[in-house]
Motif scaffolding. Sequence first.
Motif, PDB file in Angstrom:
ATOM      1  N   MET A   1     -82.525  25.738 -38.493  1.00 17.69           N
ATOM      2  CA  MET A   1     -82.755  26.679 -39.587  1.00 17.69           C
ATOM      3  C   MET A   1     -83.377  27.979 -39.058  1.00 17.69           C
ATOM      4  O   MET A   1     -83.004  29.082 -39.440  1.00 17.69           O
ATOM      5  N   GLU A   2     -84.372  27.821 -38.135  1.00 17.32           N
ATOM      6  CA  GLU A   2     -85.005  28.993 -37.561  1.00 17.32           C
ATOM      7  C   GLU A   2     -84.016  29.786 -36.710  1.00 17.32           C
ATOM      8  O   GLU A   2     -84.058  31.014 -36.690  1.00 17.32           O
ATOM      9  N   LEU A   3     -83.118  29.082 -36.015  1.00 18.00           N
ATOM     10  CA  LEU A   3     -82.105  29.751 -35.202  1.00 18.00           C
ATOM     11  C   LEU A   3     -81.157  30.552 -36.084  1.00 18.00           C
ATOM     12  O   LEU A   3     -80.780  31.678 -35.749  1.00 18.00           O
ATOM     13  N   ASN A   4     -80.792  29.968 -37.212  1.00 24.12           N
ATOM     14  CA  ASN A   4     -79.899  30.651 -38.151  1.00 24.12           C
ATOM     15  C   ASN A   4     -80.565  31.913 -38.699  1.00 24.12           C
ATOM     16  O   ASN A   4     -79.931  32.971 -38.805  1.00 24.12           O
ATOM     17  N   ASN A   5     -81.853  31.824 -39.023  1.00 25.47           N
ATOM     18  CA  ASN A   5     -82.579  32.979 -39.535  1.00 25.47           C
ATOM     19  C   ASN A   5     -82.717  34.049 -38.455  1.00 25.47           C
ATOM     20  O   ASN A   5     -82.631  35.256 -38.720  1.00 25.47           O
ATOM     21  N   PHE A   6     -82.907  33.604 -37.201  1.00 21.39           N
ATOM     22  CA  PHE A   6     -83.006  34.549 -36.081  1.00 21.39           C
ATOM     23  C   PHE A   6     -81.701  35.318 -35.899  1.00 21.39           C
ATOM     24  O   PHE A   6     -81.700  36.527 -35.642  1.00 21.39           O
ATOM     25  N   ASN A   7     -80.581  34.620 -36.037  1.00 24.95           N
ATOM     26  CA  ASN A   7     -79.264  35.268 -35.913  1.00 24.95           C
ATOM     27  C   ASN A   7     -79.056  36.293 -37.027  1.00 24.95           C
ATOM     28  O   ASN A   7     -78.500  37.378 -36.796  1.00 24.95           O
ATOM     29  N   LYS A   8     -79.520  35.949 -38.233  1.00 21.78           N
ATOM     30  CA  LYS A   8     -79.393  36.888 -39.357  1.00 21.78           C
ATOM     31  C   LYS A   8     -80.221  38.143 -39.103  1.00 21.78           C
ATOM     32  O   LYS A   8     -79.768  39.262 -39.346  1.00 21.78           O
ATOM     33  N   LEU A   9     -81.452  37.941 -38.612  1.00 22.07           N
ATOM     34  CA  LEU A   9     -82.308  39.086 -38.319  1.00 22.07           C
ATOM     35  C   LEU A   9     -81.731  39.938 -37.198  1.00 22.07           C
ATOM     36  O   LEU A   9     -81.831  41.172 -37.219  1.00 22.07           O
ATOM     37  N   SER A  10     -81.110  39.295 -36.216  1.00 21.83           N
ATOM     38  CA  SER A  10     -80.503  40.024 -35.106  1.00 21.83           C
ATOM     39  C   SER A  10     -79.348  40.904 -35.595  1.00 21.83           C
ATOM     40  O   SER A  10     -79.227  42.072 -35.200  1.00 21.83           O
ATOM     41  N   LYS A  11     -78.507  40.349 -36.460  1.00 23.09           N
ATOM     42  CA  LYS A  11     -77.395  41.118 -37.020  1.00 23.09           C
ATOM     43  C   LYS A  11     -77.908  42.261 -37.903  1.00 23.09           C
ATOM     44  O   LYS A  11     -77.370  43.367 -37.879  1.00 23.09           O
ATOM     45  N   LEU A  12     -78.962  41.977 -38.666  1.00 26.51           N
ATOM     46  CA  LEU A  12     -79.541  43.001 -39.533  1.00 26.51           C
ATOM     47  C   LEU A  12     -80.160  44.126 -38.711  1.00 26.51           C
ATOM     48  O   LEU A  12     -80.069  45.299 -39.085  1.00 26.51           O
ATOM     49  N   THR A  13     -80.770  43.779 -37.587  1.00 26.05           N
ATOM     50  CA  THR A  13     -81.352  44.792 -36.705  1.00 26.05           C
ATOM     51  C   THR A  13     -80.272  45.723 -36.148  1.00 26.05           C
ATOM     52  O   THR A  13     -80.441  46.949 -36.126  1.00 26.05           O
ATOM     53  N   LYS A  14     -79.153  45.144 -35.720  1.00 24.87           N
ATOM     54  CA  LYS A  14     -78.041  45.959 -35.224  1.00 24.87           C
ATOM     55  C   LYS A  14     -77.496  46.869 -36.321  1.00 24.87           C
ATOM     56  O   LYS A  14     -77.181  48.042 -36.076  1.00 24.87           O
ATOM     57  N   ALA A  15     -77.405  46.342 -37.539  1.00 28.27           N
ATOM     58  CA  ALA A  15     -76.918  47.139 -38.663  1.00 28.27           C
ATOM     59  C   ALA A  15     -77.877  48.296 -38.970  1.00 28.27           C
ATOM     60  O   ALA A  15     -77.438  49.412 -39.273  1.00 28.27           O
ATOM     61  N   ARG A  16     -79.173  48.037 -38.850  1.00 26.20           N
ATOM     62  CA  ARG A  16     -80.155  49.097 -39.084  1.00 26.20           C
ATOM     63  C   ARG A  16     -80.028  50.197 -38.044  1.00 26.20           C
ATOM     64  O   ARG A  16     -80.085  51.392 -38.373  1.00 26.20           O
ATOM     65  N   TYR A  17     -79.840  49.814 -36.799  1.00 25.61           N
ATOM     66  CA  TYR A  17     -79.713  50.807 -35.736  1.00 25.61           C
ATOM     67  C   TYR A  17     -78.453  51.662 -35.914  1.00 25.61           C
ATOM     68  O   TYR A  17     -78.487  52.886 -35.747  1.00 25.61           O
ATOM     69  N   LEU A  18     -77.351  51.007 -36.267  1.00 19.99           N
ATOM     70  CA  LEU A  18     -76.101  51.753 -36.475  1.00 19.99           C
ATOM     71  C   LEU A  18     -76.228  52.702 -37.669  1.00 19.99           C
ATOM     72  O   LEU A  18     -75.778  53.852 -37.615  1.00 19.99           O
TER      73      LEU A  18
END
Length: 302
Positions: A1-18
């Motif tokens: 569950m924590e890994l899944n949340n980490f992946n979501k945050l990682s994708k969201l971080t990339k989206a914020r940067y773009l």
Amino acid sequence: MELNNFNKLSKLTKARYLSSIFSVLIMLSSIGIILVNGFNWGLDFTGGIVTEVKLDPKIKSAQISELLAETSEQEVSVISAGEPGRWILRYAKVDNAGAHDIKTVLAPLTDNVEVLNSSIVGPQIGQELAEQGGLALLAAMLCILAYLSFRFEWRLASGALLALFHDVIFVLAFFSLTQMEFNLTILAAVLAILGYSLNDSIVIADRVREVLIAKPKMAIDEICSSAVQATFSRTMVTSGTTLFTVAALWIMGGAPLQGFSIAMFLGIMIGTISSVSVGTCLPEYLKVSAEHYKVEPISDAP
């Protein structure tokens, strides 16, 4: 569950940067558009003639606008006075002609043209309105800056302030690019956008501060992404409902409210994006950390 949340945050971080890169490009392009094109100032700022006439109630606004456009060779604003058959005409003064010429111009539509009143807005008054409008915008920005400086640490405050500047510049650039008339109604919409955009930025910034204090060892990029994730549904609901309201005003409000509705619609839409991109990425770039919100104990020593 924590890994899944980490992946979501990682994708969201990339989206914020773009999105932040996209926002910077928009801001630079908007400044260039304004400098090149300028604005199509309305009669509120340039001066002109405002005439109220009474015609046959069966005559429509489109008929009046079409006839005036053919005869005057300039854009004439036709606004309903709130009573059937009563219209307010706003146009630039091109010569020393009086209000009686309106009767001649409107004669093809009806023989019964009654000029109720006519007034001239001089260039000096228009210049004063432009100066007062600019001062109102500056005063609003300064008050917001003072509030943000008091409410947050300057790194978080800078993100919200740059997001405000981004939103205002984008809306102004749209009117500069399209050369739509810029009048006092549009200026009022810009001031309203300041308040609405600030609301989104403060909600996200406040969440960032809470997570910084609660989880000081958490990476700053994850903190900003989690703050966006936690407030995303709230942001979408508030922005979505407001956009529906403004869209209804745009569709049903008619020509007098069209510019105001367009400005509000664009401001709310771009304000939601900038709160997520500029509002979170700039504090992260400025190295905001939990240390900046660390509570220092008060010494008991005299």
